[in-house]
Design a protein around this motif. Structure first.
Motif, short mmCIF file in Angstrom:
data_model
loop_
_atom_site.label_atom_id
_atom_site.label_comp_id
_atom_site.label_asym_id
_atom_site.label_seq_id
_atom_site.Cartn_x
_atom_site.Cartn_y
_atom_site.Cartn_z
N GLU A 168 73.21 49.41 112.64
CA GLU A 168 72.14 48.41 112.64
C GLU A 168 70.86 48.98 113.27
O GLU A 168 69.76 48.77 112.75
N SER A 169 71.04 49.72 114.36
CA SER A 169 69.87 50.33 115.01
C SER A 169 69.25 51.39 114.12
O SER A 169 68.02 51.49 114.02
N LEU A 170 70.10 52.16 113.47
CA LEU A 170 69.60 53.23 112.60
C LEU A 170 68.79 52.64 111.44
O LEU A 170 67.71 53.13 111.11
N LEU A 213 66.44 45.80 121.02
CA LEU A 213 67.77 45.99 121.61
C LEU A 213 68.65 45.01 120.84
O LEU A 213 68.47 43.80 120.94
N LEU A 214 69.56 45.55 120.05
CA LEU A 214 70.35 44.67 119.19
C LEU A 214 71.70 44.36 119.83
O LEU A 214 72.08 44.94 120.84
N ASP A 215 72.38 43.45 119.18
CA ASP A 215 73.66 42.97 119.68
C ASP A 215 74.63 44.11 119.98
O ASP A 215 75.38 44.09 120.95
N ASN A 216 74.61 45.14 119.14
CA ASN A 216 75.56 46.24 119.28
C ASN A 216 75.02 47.44 120.05
O ASN A 216 75.54 48.54 119.93
N ILE A 217 73.95 47.24 120.80
CA ILE A 217 73.29 48.28 121.62
C ILE A 217 72.74 49.42 120.76
O ILE A 217 71.56 49.73 120.85
N GLY A 218 73.58 50.05 119.96
CA GLY A 218 73.09 51.04 119.01
C GLY A 218 72.73 52.38 119.60
O GLY A 218 71.72 52.99 119.23
N ALA A 222 69.76 51.24 126.68
CA ALA A 222 69.26 50.62 125.45
C ALA A 222 67.90 49.95 125.69
O ALA A 222 67.04 49.97 124.81
N LEU A 223 67.71 49.41 126.88
CA LEU A 223 66.40 48.83 127.22
C LEU A 223 65.35 49.93 127.29
O LEU A 223 64.23 49.77 126.81
N ALA A 224 65.75 51.07 127.89
CA ALA A 224 64.82 52.21 127.96
C ALA A 224 64.47 52.67 126.55
O ALA A 224 63.31 52.96 126.24
N ASP A 233 68.22 41.13 121.68
CA ASP A 233 69.34 40.27 121.31
C ASP A 233 70.38 40.35 122.43
O ASP A 233 70.98 41.40 122.63
N GLU A 234 70.56 39.28 123.11
CA GLU A 234 71.51 39.20 124.24
C GLU A 234 71.28 40.34 125.24
O GLU A 234 72.19 41.12 125.53
N PRO A 235 70.08 40.46 125.80
CA PRO A 235 69.81 41.62 126.67
C PRO A 235 70.56 41.61 127.99
O PRO A 235 70.75 42.66 128.59
N SER A 236 71.00 40.43 128.46
CA SER A 236 71.63 40.39 129.79
C SER A 236 73.13 40.62 129.73
O SER A 236 73.79 40.66 130.76
N ARG A 237 73.66 40.80 128.52
CA ARG A 237 75.10 40.98 128.38
C ARG A 237 75.57 42.25 129.11
O ARG A 237 75.02 43.32 128.92
N GLY A 238 76.57 42.08 129.96
CA GLY A 238 77.16 43.22 130.66
C GLY A 238 76.40 43.68 131.88
O GLY A 238 76.81 44.62 132.55
N LEU A 239 75.27 43.03 132.18
CA LEU A 239 74.48 43.49 133.32
C LEU A 239 74.97 42.83 134.61
O LEU A 239 75.27 41.63 134.62
N ASP A 240 75.03 43.61 135.69
CA ASP A 240 75.35 43.01 136.98
C ASP A 240 74.07 42.37 137.53
O ASP A 240 73.02 42.37 136.87
#
Lengths: 213, 306
Positions: A72-74, B81-86, B146-148, B161-168
């Motif tokens: 998706e990113s690609l 930043l997508l759902d699957n990080i990428g 991914a944010l970087a 897309d869901e940027p806070s997922r998995g963040l402490d």
């Protein structure tokens, strides 16, 4: 590293650099296999088959590599899908031919210095060696389009296509029908080009994404 | 950058994912799209990124149709930043950022590229891990990388897309600062998230989406005015005796109980809650109207459960 190198090629090279063991094992295994084949076919025929065999081993991994969670990113990047496939084809050929050259050198050393046999390359064989990479580029491009466009998750497709080609080559070369092989290859370029054109027209990010998720 | 979504419909298979969706995100907005799973949020992001084609309607970014050829130029200025990080699992943190930098700036010099990547890795506290393969990263570290990566192309529009997922907690504070900092620089931020508390603090505009339809849209203050007028907070003795009856009452939309406080949302036209409580001899300690937070508003708009 050359800063002008296409980013997708750069990415593949970086990725491949981390897996050095697989190509080394491939080269060793192929050398053994070709030494065995040499007892059936002439050295010239064996040498012309080497790149095709490597392409078979490399292209499935390279074409399928991106069908995971980063597809998706690609696809969201400002690059055309067609360029992704083309750069993958170039990489497949580059890697296949680098490995082929190493394998060829090992086989030649074995053939000339250990077995102490002569080599006679005919004009036909040279022509075949020139036609093969060009033909293989278009054929890989076609296979890439099939994988990315139609059934992205069926890994067997490129194998089937490539195995049919390989078997045809072996059959014709064993009968010393190099001329016919070259003619068939050139003749196949037309349907392959039509296939490429049709598949390019229907190439869609939406379809790729739906089949990859 | 402005995002304009005009009467967009999208069907996948036999399922209608989006139905006549229209809204506008202005330059500099921190815009949140809020809704349950399967509401159509990710599909909308895919349509903005031109990964999907709408069945009808139109999406423009900076007045450029996302389906046009010119959109590739606009895309150069979109970070995501997508759902699957990428991120590429076989590459290091540095190599991941370098790949994306090479895509956006193929002619950049090595020094400029290195400077940018170093700066981003330092900003997201990943510089010490720059040569580590990301397959060894925790989910939070990958999210930060991914944010970087989303900033590699100096974007004017950020789609998260869901940027806070998995963040402490530290990562969430970093994310909040990241969004605010980028918005202050005039960037438009488009967020899909379930983290309502953060959205309430951050967003300049919030849209509620469910079953492919936009239910309401506005600033938090506007939505609060619209939806919080019928929420009461009750503190009273022996709540076991009257709470179940209250929950079953037809005028009640939802009830939330926390320790000794009962928060209840009633129908718009119902003004007799105090009388109802008195008629049941409820010994009230405190009864007041409250202004609901985003979670209350969400419950009113989307989750009408009692």
């Amino acid at each position: 590293m050359n800063p002008k190198l296409h980013p997708l090629l750069w990415k593949e090279l970086k990725r491949q650099k981390k897996s050095k063991i697989t190509p080394i094992i491939q080269v060793i295994a192929y050398c053994y296999f070709y030494i065995y084949l040499k007892s059936i076919f002439s050295i010239e025929i064996v040498l012309s088959l080497i790149p095709l065999m490597y392409v078979l081993a490399i292209q499935t991994d390279v074409f399928h590599y991106d069908f995971t969670n980063y597809i998706e990113s690609l696809l969201s990047l400002p690059i055309e899908i067609i360029n992704i496939i083309k750069s993958k084809c170039i990489f497949i050929l580059l890697k296949a031919y680098v490995q082929s050259i190493i394998t060829t050198l090992i086989l030649l050393i074995y053939h000339v210095f250990i077995e102490k046999k002569d080599m006679v390359f005919s004009v036909k064989t040279f022509l075949l060696i020139i036609v093969l990479p060009i033909w293989q580029y278009y054929f890989s491009y076609f296979i890439g389009l099939v994988i990315w466009n139609l059934k992205s998750k069926i890994r067997i497709i490129p194998y089937l296509f490539q195995i049919i080609i390989l078997l045809t080559c072996i059959l014709l070369l064993s009968k010393n029908m190099v001329n016919i092989l070259i003619l068939i290859m050139l003749g196949l370029l037309l349907p392959i080009s039509i296939g490429i054109k049709k598949l390019t027209e229907t190439l869609s990010k939406e379809r790729i994404l739906k089949r990859s998720i | 950058m402005e995002v304009n979504i005009i009467n967009v419909c999208k069907t996948i298979g036999k399922e209608t994912i989006l139905s006549n969706v229209s809204f506008k995100v202005n330059q500099g907005d921190i815009f949140a799209l809020v809704g349950p799973n399967g509401a159509g949020k990710t599909t909308l992001i895919r349509l903005i990124l031109n990964l999907y084609n709408p069945d009808s309607g139109k999406i423009t970014v900076n007045n450029v149709d996302v389906r046009s050829k010119e959109y590739d130029k606009v895309r150069q200025k979109i970070g995501f930043l997508l759902d699957n990080i990428g991120l590429f699992r076989d590459l290091t943190a540095w190599e991941n950022l370098e790949f994306f930098h090479r895509i956006y700036f193929p002619n950049a010099s090595k020094s400029i590229r290195n400077e940018k990547i170093s700066m981003l890795l330092r900003e997201f506290d990943l510089y010490s891990k720059k040569d580590s393969n990301i397959s060894f990263f925790s989910r939070g570290m990958r999210q930060r990388l991914a944010l970087a990566r989303a900033l590699v192309n100096d974007p004017e529009l950020l789609i998260l897309d869901e940027p806070s997922r998995g963040l402490d907690l530290e990562g969430q504070i970093l994310l909040r600062d990241f969004i605010l900092k980028n918005a202050k620089q005039g960037k438009t931020v488009f967020i899909n998230s379930h983290d309502l508390l953060s959205l309430q603090k951050l967003c300049t505009k919030i849209a509620f989406i469910n079953k492919g339809k936009i239910y309401d849209i506005g600033t938090y203050e506007e939505l609060s005015k619209r939806y919080s007028k019928n929420i009461y907070s009750i503190k009273a003795k022996n709540k076991d005796k009257w709470l179940n009856e209250l929950k079953r009452s037809t005028f009640v939309k939802w009830v939330h109980t926390e320790f000794d406080t009962v928060t209840v949302c009633v129908d718009n036209n119902y003004n007799n809650l105090p009388e109802w409580l008195h008629s049941r001899n409820v010994q009230i300690i405190e009864l007041k109207k409250v202004s609901g937070d985003l979670e209350d508003i969400y419950q009113r708009i989307i989750g009408f459960s009692k």
